[in-house]
Design a protein around this motif. Structure first.
Motif: not given
Length: 285
Positions: A67-77, A45-52, A221-226
């Protein structure tokens, strides 16, 4: 399926030794924006709000990248593949890390943090369903068994209680915005305005209204990027449970037995007895 990283369980498929080393050595900038959560507390949810907010409401900011590319988790591969060092400022980043395990650079440059808390009973319920969906997580087994694991901190990223307390006790409190999932549910427009003010992003009422509407659960929920619809079924089988499932507060009342809820309350009371300023009225939510 899980490995132990500094005493915490982490899914081996998502967090390799190389990705954790990348996280430890990550070089922050003072104007980075870090979204921090315990898993299943409102990260997506926050990964949607902050970029907007940062784009002034331009929907392209959430429609062009997952969302995992626009606001990446730093510890993920995946973080090491996004050339974050070349990204323009301000970068938007995410982590599930406890405060005391943040990289040295974080404490040196002191970027802004948005820390989202959520009623731990709802965190548990969301985690329970997510564990049944995601192949990279250990099968949760019966609900009561998983409840005990959750309350004992024997789940990914450890104890909810330790995580929340680590960030509540963080230094440089003026650089951390504490906001709750429940506050966002109650008044999303006000929450968007608070986050924008914290990020020193000037938005008029119309832009705030537009962002809040865009980020309503039914619309997001309709956003396929999220909604993680692009994730292969062998990694996340959304026929078992949708990734964006209900988006409500208090769903634990539909899921926990009376005995489970009472046990949860007793553990919460003991673990959080030294904490005065948690944002959420957990027992009544």
């Amino acid at each position: 399926m899980y490995s132990v990283y500094k005493g915490l369980l982490v899914p081996s498929m998502l967090h390799t030794p190389e990705s954790l080393k990348y996280f430890e050595e990550f070089v922050f900038r003072p104007d980075d924006i870090i979204i921090v959560t315990y898993p299943k507390s409102g990260t997506t949810w926050t990964q949607e709000i902050v970029p907007l907010i940062m784009s002034g409401g331009d929907p392209a900011s959430v429609e062009t990248l997952p969302n995992w590319e626009r606001v990446p988790w730093l510890e993920k591969i995946s973080a090491g593949t996004f050339n974050l060092e070349q990204r323009a400022s301000p970068r938007m980043l995410a982590t599930h890390s406890p405060y005391n395990m943040m990289p040295p650079s974080f404490f040196e440059v002191k970027p802004k943090v948005i820390y989202v808390t959520r009623n731990p009973k709802d965190v548990f319920v969301s985690s329970f369903f997510y564990h049944r969906t995601a192949s990279f997580l250990v099968n949760p087994g019966p609900q009561t068994n998983f409840l005990h694991k959750f309350l004992d901190g024997k789940v990914r990223f450890g104890s909810w209680f330790d995580h929340v307390k680590s960030w509540l006790n963080a230094e440089d409190k003026e650089l951390i915005l504490h906001i709750s999932y429940e506050e966002m549910i109650l008044d999303l427009k006000d929450s968007v305005g608070r986050i924008a003010q914290f990020l020193q992003k000037s938005l008029d009422d119309e832009a705030i209204e537009k962002i809040a509407d865009r980020c309503l659960f039914k619309n997001m929920k309709k956003n396929n990027m999220s909604n993680y619809s692009g994730v292969p079924r062998e990694f996340m089988d959304q026929t078992k449970s949708e990734f964006l499932r209900k988006g409500i507060a208090g769903d634990w009342k539909n899921q926990l037995t009376v005995a489970e809820a009472e046990y949860f309350d007793s553990v919460y009371k003991d673990k959080m007895k030294d904490v005065k300023d948690v944002k959420v009225g957990f027992k009544n939510t």
